[in-house]
Write a protein that holds these residues in place. Structure first.
Motif, short mmCIF file in Angstrom:
data_model
loop_
_atom_site.label_atom_id
_atom_site.label_comp_id
_atom_site.label_asym_id
_atom_site.label_seq_id
_atom_site.Cartn_x
_atom_site.Cartn_y
_atom_site.Cartn_z
N LEU A 196 0.82 -1.21 0.00
CA LEU A 196 0.00 0.00 0.00
C LEU A 196 0.85 1.26 0.00
O LEU A 196 0.47 2.27 -0.58
CB LEU A 196 -0.94 -0.01 1.22
CG LEU A 196 -1.97 -1.14 1.25
CD1 LEU A 196 -2.84 -1.04 2.49
CD2 LEU A 196 -2.83 -1.13 -0.01
N GLU A 197 2.00 1.20 0.64
CA GLU A 197 2.86 2.39 0.71
C GLU A 197 3.30 2.85 -0.68
O GLU A 197 3.34 4.04 -0.97
CB GLU A 197 4.08 2.09 1.58
CG GLU A 197 4.96 3.31 1.82
CD GLU A 197 6.11 3.03 2.77
OE1 GLU A 197 7.00 3.90 2.88
OE2 GLU A 197 6.11 1.95 3.40
N ASN A 198 3.58 1.89 -1.56
CA ASN A 198 4.01 2.21 -2.92
C ASN A 198 2.90 2.03 -3.95
O ASN A 198 3.16 2.11 -5.16
CB ASN A 198 5.21 1.33 -3.29
CG ASN A 198 6.42 1.62 -2.42
OD1 ASN A 198 6.87 2.75 -2.33
ND2 ASN A 198 6.94 0.59 -1.75
N ASP A 199 1.68 1.79 -3.47
CA ASP A 199 0.50 1.64 -4.33
C ASP A 199 0.72 0.56 -5.39
O ASP A 199 0.42 0.75 -6.58
CB ASP A 199 0.15 2.98 -4.99
CG ASP A 199 -1.31 3.01 -5.48
OD1 ASP A 199 -2.06 2.07 -5.13
OD2 ASP A 199 -1.68 3.95 -6.20
N GLN A 200 1.26 -0.56 -4.95
CA GLN A 200 1.48 -1.70 -5.85
C GLN A 200 0.66 -2.89 -5.35
O GLN A 200 1.00 -3.50 -4.33
CB GLN A 200 2.97 -2.05 -5.93
CG GLN A 200 3.81 -0.96 -6.56
CD GLN A 200 5.27 -1.31 -6.66
OE1 GLN A 200 5.70 -2.35 -6.18
NE2 GLN A 200 6.05 -0.44 -7.28
N ILE A 201 -0.42 -3.18 -6.05
CA ILE A 201 -1.35 -4.24 -5.66
C ILE A 201 -1.57 -5.15 -6.85
O ILE A 201 -1.86 -4.68 -7.96
CB ILE A 201 -2.71 -3.65 -5.19
CG1 ILE A 201 -2.48 -2.67 -4.03
CG2 ILE A 201 -3.68 -4.75 -4.80
CD1 ILE A 201 -3.69 -1.83 -3.70
N SER A 202 -1.41 -6.44 -6.64
CA SER A 202 -1.63 -7.36 -7.76
C SER A 202 -2.25 -8.66 -7.26
O SER A 202 -2.02 -9.07 -6.12
CB SER A 202 -0.32 -7.65 -8.50
OG SER A 202 0.61 -8.27 -7.65
N PHE A 203 -3.03 -9.28 -8.13
CA PHE A 203 -3.69 -10.55 -7.84
C PHE A 203 -3.44 -11.50 -9.01
O PHE A 203 -3.26 -11.07 -10.15
CB PHE A 203 -5.20 -10.35 -7.65
CG PHE A 203 -5.57 -9.58 -6.42
CD1 PHE A 203 -5.89 -10.24 -5.24
CD2 PHE A 203 -5.60 -8.19 -6.43
CE1 PHE A 203 -6.23 -9.54 -4.11
CE2 PHE A 203 -5.94 -7.48 -5.29
CZ PHE A 203 -6.25 -8.15 -4.13
#
Length: 199
Positions: free
Chosen positions: A181-188
């Motif tokens: 979340l700190e670097n706004d990197q979210i993946s599924f």
């Protein structure tokens, strides 16, 4: 006569205060029920099919999760909401002492090796009440009719989200891959089972 009435009122008020204190003591310090058993972990890699990686932003995922909450909890008034910032922030209210008391929970998301997610509690408040954190999660567990794949665990002060066991109409399987979340990197990772394609 007046002195006797004063004594009766004093004793009545004192007894009421003692009763309230004992009731609060029992509510706050009574042992919590045993933690809900965590589901047996599933791995989407075990099923035949094609896998795709989907990336998202905090803003898009926040909107999607809140839409799901509104539908799953029949929350037409927007009583509950989630905001993704540095951590996962959960807002809502629970009924305690016959009143709706605002609740705020801040949790750290931890991706498990199979793609499930643990939300580990970091900060929490229930109105102005200074209750133990596990007690606040108990109130949340009682107030929310969560789906089977969401396990609220007051004893360990966490929420286990078995995303690999979400019931998705398309029969797709999902696993979290990265939640930074700190670097706004979210993946599924999304698995499209071969059986779904009719192959």
């Amino acid at each position: 006569m007046h002195q006797r009435n004063w004594k009766v009122l004093f004793i009545s008020l004192f007894s009421l205060n003692i009763f309230i204190i004992i009731t609060l003591f029992i509510i706050i310090f009574s042992p919590t029920p045993g933690s809900n058993a965590l589901p047996e972990k599933e791995y989407i890699e075990d099923e035949a099919g094609a896998e795709f990686t989907v990336r998202s932003s905090k803003q898009n995922l926040t909107e999607l999760v809140n839409q799901y909450i509104d539908k799953a909890l029949n929350d037409k008034e927007g009583k509950y909401s989630i905001q993704l910032d540095e951590n996962v922030q959960i807002f809502g209210s629970v009924e305690a002492f016959n009143k709706d008391i605002p609740i705020s929970i801040e949790m750290e998301p931890i991706v498990q090796e199979n793609g499930d997610i643990i939300l580990k509690q970091t900060e929490m408040s229930l109105g102005l009440l200074n209750l133990p954190k596990n007690k606040i999660l108990e109130y949340v567990a009682k107030a929310i009719d969560a789906p089977e794949w969401v396990i609220i665990d007051p004893d360990n002060e966490e929420i286990y989200i078995a995303v690999t066991q979400m019931d998705i109409k398309s029969n797709f399987k999902v696993r979290a891959q990265q939640i930074d979340l700190e670097n706004d990197q979210i993946s599924f990772r999304i698995k499209v089972p071969t059986a779904t394609l009719g192959l």
